[in-house]
Structure formats: structure tokens, C-alpha cells
Design a protein around this motif. Structure first.
Motif, mmCIF file in Angstrom:
data_model
loop_
_atom_site.group_PDB
_atom_site.id
_atom_site.type_symbol
_atom_site.label_atom_id
_atom_site.label_comp_id
_atom_site.label_asym_id
_atom_site.label_seq_id
_atom_site.Cartn_x
_atom_site.Cartn_y
_atom_site.Cartn_z
ATOM 1 N N UNK A 132 -13.052 -10.858 30.170
ATOM 2 C CA UNK A 132 -13.481 -11.593 28.981
ATOM 3 C C UNK A 132 -13.177 -10.805 27.708
ATOM 4 N N UNK A 133 -13.355 -9.491 27.772
ATOM 5 C CA UNK A 133 -13.059 -8.660 26.602
ATOM 6 C C UNK A 133 -11.560 -8.605 26.333
ATOM 7 N N UNK A 134 -10.755 -8.679 27.379
ATOM 8 C CA UNK A 134 -9.300 -8.640 27.194
ATOM 9 C C UNK A 134 -8.807 -9.909 26.503
ATOM 10 N N UNK A 135 -9.215 -11.058 27.008
ATOM 11 C CA UNK A 135 -8.781 -12.349 26.438
ATOM 12 C C UNK A 135 -10.031 -13.172 26.104
ATOM 13 N N UNK A 136 -10.472 -13.136 24.844
ATOM 14 C CA UNK A 136 -11.707 -13.881 24.492
ATOM 15 C C UNK A 136 -11.580 -15.391 24.732
ATOM 16 N N UNK A 137 -10.391 -15.944 24.499
ATOM 17 C CA UNK A 137 -10.192 -17.385 24.702
ATOM 18 C C UNK A 137 -9.865 -17.610 26.180
ATOM 19 N N UNK A 249 -12.741 -12.870 41.517
ATOM 20 C CA UNK A 249 -13.010 -13.189 40.120
ATOM 21 C C UNK A 249 -11.678 -13.608 39.513
ATOM 22 N N UNK A 250 -11.647 -14.814 38.952
ATOM 23 C CA UNK A 250 -10.409 -15.363 38.384
ATOM 24 C C UNK A 250 -10.637 -15.705 36.921
ATOM 25 N N UNK A 251 -9.724 -15.262 36.074
ATOM 26 C CA UNK A 251 -9.811 -15.606 34.652
ATOM 27 C C UNK A 251 -8.515 -16.265 34.212
ATOM 28 N N UNK A 252 -8.646 -17.432 33.593
ATOM 29 C CA UNK A 252 -7.509 -18.104 32.954
ATOM 30 C C UNK A 252 -7.710 -18.039 31.454
ATOM 31 N N UNK A 253 -6.766 -17.376 30.761
ATOM 32 C CA UNK A 253 -6.938 -17.177 29.330
ATOM 33 C C UNK A 253 -5.691 -17.533 28.552
ATOM 34 N N UNK B 307 -18.145 -0.514 26.144
ATOM 35 C CA UNK B 307 -17.522 -0.198 24.853
ATOM 36 C C UNK B 307 -16.408 -1.181 24.497
ATOM 37 N N UNK B 308 -15.962 -1.954 25.474
ATOM 38 C CA UNK B 308 -14.814 -2.844 25.253
ATOM 39 C C UNK B 308 -15.230 -4.225 24.769
ATOM 40 N N UNK B 309 -16.511 -4.523 24.901
ATOM 41 C CA UNK B 309 -16.992 -5.860 24.566
ATOM 42 C C UNK B 309 -17.619 -5.878 23.182
ATOM 43 N N UNK B 310 -17.509 -7.007 22.507
ATOM 44 C CA UNK B 310 -18.210 -7.140 21.224
ATOM 45 C C UNK B 310 -19.659 -7.586 21.443
ATOM 46 N N UNK B 311 -20.002 -7.907 22.684
ATOM 47 C CA UNK B 311 -21.370 -8.344 22.979
ATOM 48 C C UNK B 311 -22.298 -7.127 23.118
ATOM 49 N N UNK B 320 -23.370 -11.272 32.538
ATOM 50 C CA UNK B 320 -22.178 -10.953 33.327
ATOM 51 C C UNK B 320 -22.440 -10.013 34.500
ATOM 52 N N UNK B 321 -23.582 -9.288 34.496
ATOM 53 C CA UNK B 321 -23.849 -8.389 35.626
ATOM 54 C C UNK B 321 -24.174 -9.217 36.864
#
Lengths: 321, 321
Positions: A132-137, A249-253, B307-311, B320-321
Motif C-alpha cells: 500500500x505504501x509503494x502504490x497508494x492508488x 497477498x495480492x495488490x493491484x495498483x 517508516x514507509x507509510x504516511x499512516x 493492516x496487522x
């Protein structure tokens, strides 16, 4: 050598003992159990004590691994042990973690207590946050199975009248395929996975009543389509002792018009072996952080990967970066 | 808002600018380039300056993203910028990282300089270390592609006589299948992947000579089976402008008789967009760590995911945990 104690010696404790044996920088110092010490056969010729005796081992154990269940053991044991020892647990009742971490943090004044360090919560949590931090959208999906769930089986076993129980988590295939194809569907827990249970009852208990207790159990079963099959002990022993598991865990961004897929997946012959291995890895972090005075309750979000390795940072940088 | 500067505005810089725009807690303050500022069209209406002017922006920029190439730009620019700014780069010459990190660390006395923060080195490095620490009795494999490699294409473009170049990395399928099946083969880089290059020459340069320079280039090409195809500019523009990429880290491990598979995989429409997104995520970490006085050169091994998240941490734990 980092001296490890085990509090609890069921399937998870046995898995953790194997992982300690495989770690080049650790040794198993003692096992503590609620069962009579003489009843416990352990694989490692390590002394076994009543769990009540643990407090006299403060100087002999660097990190205590809490291998009890999340439903009743850990909420009681984690603050107790964290007041005396550095600890690691794999507490997995997601919805109650905020409350749980507060009680552990209050107790861990001069110790480091790593909570919820399994594969979910644990490695999967790292991936959810990292992706999520890598690709916010983006949309992130967690799928489990097919596999045996320790926590959910444990929850059924604790119902009065149940002798044995095994719960399998199974992904809903149409949902998994949609996500793998890069779609971003909205999915409830119920639309992502279903739960199948195999239960052996003690004589005189009523199937319909037990089934109802299972399928309405909050946190564990109420939010899923659950089937409960009652079987006899012979069938249970024949077909339901393998504790395999897995998930992803799968993320589509998106970055503008460009699509990106991130995936983390696990396929495990033994869930308790793997969870025990993760706890042992985080025991190393707890040990190092305590040496640096980084006390209190910690999560997998708080711990850099260099604390998890027995290798020096320079070697990690030259070999693995 | 965290104020970001970009040093370099090629494909990676453009990807990073998009990622800054997508980050809820950041703004792009300035772009610095070796090209004449007036020549640079940027997507964000952000002021553009000569890279020599950067030093007068010390108070206006929280983190400088170094978007130059690894072969010649970064070894020179990273220590220079790290002496003045918090920085993030994606330096990717694996074999020279130990030397590189020392020169950056020496310069980063009062700044935080995150090096090699892309997907490899970067996210893949995290996975290699995490997987090995989880299951010590294991073999880990990294496969790339099929995809366009920025660093390797850049290395060809810097050869005198080359106008345009695109390099595709392609996994050797038999090797990939063996690993996916849980085998633990010993594989050299050459047995895992091959490299295919498409090059447009300037008039008067010799194909055979350029081919030889490419296939014998240390670090980049010498250890792989490499094919070099010379094409004209029209064909290049038609078929070789898409910077898709991907790859995976696979670990096959054992706890006694039990097998466990861990996999992390990426499928990316745009390598520079994704690498830029990772750099922006680590810019947030550099900013936070500098505020805490955690100065010096840092790697992805040193930085916890919180440290990588803006949250806020509490929200990560509950969600998320």
C-alpha cells in the motif's frame, strides 16, 4: 547463544523447538507447560517445567516464546510473561490486536515484547503495509488456503464437548481469479473464502448445538460461510492430522495509466512449523532490541529485517542487497 | 508536507514525479537537471534548475531523489548530495554496493541517505533476507523478466556510438519451472536468465565492435548469454519504448521433513514508474529518520515498514496487522 524458553508445548511449541534447533545462534533452555512436566515428551532433551515455575528462570532465558492459543491463553499469559521476559507471540485475533497490544505494552516496561509475529498477522501484514505504501492508488487482497488453520481449529476445540477439530480455509475461486487478472473487485470476507470444519464430539453432546456455537462464533466464524462435519475419531486420525496451509497477498495498483501487480504467496506443509520459524526469527529481533533498550510491545511493522538475521549487516549488504 | 527535489529528470525522474503527486503527504519543490532548464518540459509545473544550483536549495528541500544512472551519475552525485540533503537513490550495481555505501555514509554526516531503494536492489533484497531468516535450511532464487531493464539499457546507451538501446531480461524457463516445483537446483546467473538487446547506432560506428563492448561489459553483461540486435530508429520507436518489467524471488525451504515455499513476484507496466514509487516511499523514511537524528547511509534492511507509510502506527496496527 540466545537462550530461548517455550511457554506452551503443543503443535506450535514443537514447531518453534525445531526452528530453534535450526538457528545457528540459539539454544533451547527450557520448556514450560500447564501439563505435568513428566507427561511431556520433547524432541530436544530439554528440561520441562510447570508454567508456574517460569518466573524463577528470569536470568536463564533471553526470550520466551508464547506458544499458547489466541482465544484464552495469550490475553492472560502475554502481559504476565512480558513483565519478566522478552517475549514473542503469534496472537492472531485481528480485531482485538489494538486492545491486546496496549495490555502487553503496559507490562513490557523493561522488556521487548513482539506481538502477532506469525504469517498472518505477521509476514502478510508486512506485505499489506509495504504494498500500500509503494502504490497508494491500489487495492490489496488477502486470500487463505486451502489449508488447516491452527487458530480456528483451536477455537472449536475449546468448545465444551469437542474432542478434536480441524478447520480448512478455502479461497473462493472466482474471486481469486478476478484479482489475479488485475481486477479490483470489492469483496467481503465471505466472498473471498469459506471455512470447512471436521469435528469429533465427546459422547452425549448435541451436534446441532455445537454447530450453532461454531458458525456464530464472533471473529472466527460468524463472517464466513462455514460448514461443520461431525466425524468419528478414526476418520479424524486418518484424514485430518496434516497441518498444511498457504495463502497470498495480492495488490493491484496504478500509476496513472500503468498497472502494477504485487504478489506474496506461501505454500506450507506445516503451519505450526512455519509459524514457529517466524516466532524464532522475531525472538532474535527481541533479543537485539532489548540489548539496545528498545522496550515495549513491538509489531512486525516496527522491526527492520536486519534485526531478523543472524548475519552481520555488512554481509547482508554484500550478499543479499 | 514533505518537500521533494528531483536530481535528474529522465524516465526515472518522471516516474518519481508521478509518485510524489500520488503521495498525500508530499509536494514536489524543484527539479534539477544537467540539461538547460528551459529544455525540460515537466508534468507538474514545478520550477526547473541547473543541477549546479541545487546547493542553494538546502533549506527548501527535505529529501532529494537522485534519479541518475548507476554507471556514472550516482557514484559521483550521491556523496555530493548526501553531504547537503537527505537523499534516496536506486543504485543498482550489486557488486559495487559495499564500496558505494561507504562513500555515501562518509558524506551523510548530518543527513539520512537511503541507497539502492528500487525493486532490485530494494524490495527483492528485503524478501531475500526475510525468507532466508525465516527458514535457514533453504535456497532462494531471483528471476527477472521478461522485461525492459533501465540500468542495463542505460549502460549500452552510454557506449560511444549508440543512439538508442533497449535490453530485455528473460528467465530461462526450464530453470524457473524446476524452482517452482520445489526443487533446489544450483544455478549460475547464466542458467537463470538471458539478455536480449536492441540497439540503434549513430552513423559510422561498427556493429561488431559495439556488440563486443556490450557482451563483455563487466557487472552488466559478461555473466549472461546476451544477444545484440541492431535496428533502425523507426523500428526502435515502434517496438521498444515500453518499459514493462517484472520478476520474482522464490525460496524453497525445509523444517525437517516439511517443505515450505515462499514467493514474491512483481508484474509492472512501467519499471521507472514503479521504481520512482519505491524511491518516494523511502523518501518518507529518510525524512522521518533524519528528524530522529538517524543519520548516515541506510539500506532497505535498516528501515521498518512503519517508516514507509504516511499512516500513523496505530492505524497500521488496527487496519493492516
Amino acid at each position: 547463544m540466545i537462550k530461548i524458553g517455550l511457554a506452551g508445548y503443543g503443535n506450535l511449541g514443537i514447531g518453534a523447538a525445531k526452528a530453534v534447533a535450526a538457528a545457528p545462534d540459539m539454544e533451547l533452555a527450557a520448556i514450560f507447560s500447564r501439563r505435568a512436566p513428566d507427561d511431556i515428551k520433547n524432541l530436544s532433551n530439554v528440561p520441562t517445567y510447570s508454567i508456574k515455575a517460569a518466573k524463577s528462570f528470569i536470568n536463564d532465558i533471553d526470550v520466551m516464546l508464547l506458544c499458547g492459543g489466541s482465544k484464552t491463553d495469550l490475553p492472560e499469559q502475554a502481559p504476565y510473561f512480558a513483565s519478566m521476559f522478552n517475549t514473542v507471540d503469534s496472537y492472531d485475533t485481528h480485531s482485538k490486536i489494538p486492545e491486546y497490544i496496549k495490555t502487553v505494552d503496559d507490562a513490557a516496561k523493561k522488556t521487548t515484547a513482539v506481538i502477532s509475529a506469525g504469517w498472518d498477522p505477521g509476514l502478510f501484514s508486512i506485505m499489506r503495509s509495504l504494498f500500500k505504501s509503494t502504490i497508494p492508488d491500489s487495492e490489496t487482497y488477502t486470500f487463505y488456503g486451502k489449508g488447516y488453520s491452527q487458530g480456528h481449529s483451536d477455537a472449536i476445540r475449546r468448545i465444551e464437548g469437542v474432542s478434536f477439530a480441524a478447520q480448512y480455509t478455502i479461497p473462493v475461486e472466482s474471486a481469486l481469479n478476478a484479482v489475479k487478472n488485475g481486477e479490483k473487485p470489492k469483496l467481503t470476507p465471505r466472498e473471498k473464502m469459506r471455512r470447512e470444519c471436521f469435528v469429533v464430539l465427546k459422547p452425549g453432546f448435541d451436534e446441532a448445538k455445537i454447530r450453532n456455537i461454531v458458525i456464530t462464533m464472533p471473529d472466527y466464524y460468524a463472517d464466513y460461510d462455514t460448514t461443520v462435519n461431525f466425524i468419528d475419531e478414526a476418520e479424524f486420525n486418518k484424514n485430518h492430522l496434516k497441518m498444511f496451509h498457504g495463502g497470498m497477498v495480492l495488490t493491484n495498483g496504478n500509476t496513472g495509466e500503468n498497472n502494477h501487480k504485487m504478489e506474496f504467496s506461501l505454500s506450507l506443509d506445516s503451519n505450526p512449523d512455519f509459524t514457529g520459524s517466524i516466532m524464532v526469527m522475531y525472538a532474535r529481533a527481541a533479543y537485539k532490541m532489548a540489548k539496545e533498550g528498545l522496550f515495549g510491545a513491538k509489531t512486525v511493522f516496527d522491526i527492520p529485517v536486519c534485526y531478523l538475521s543472524h548475519e552481520e549487516r555488512d554481509l547482508l549488504i554484500s550478499d543479499l542487497l
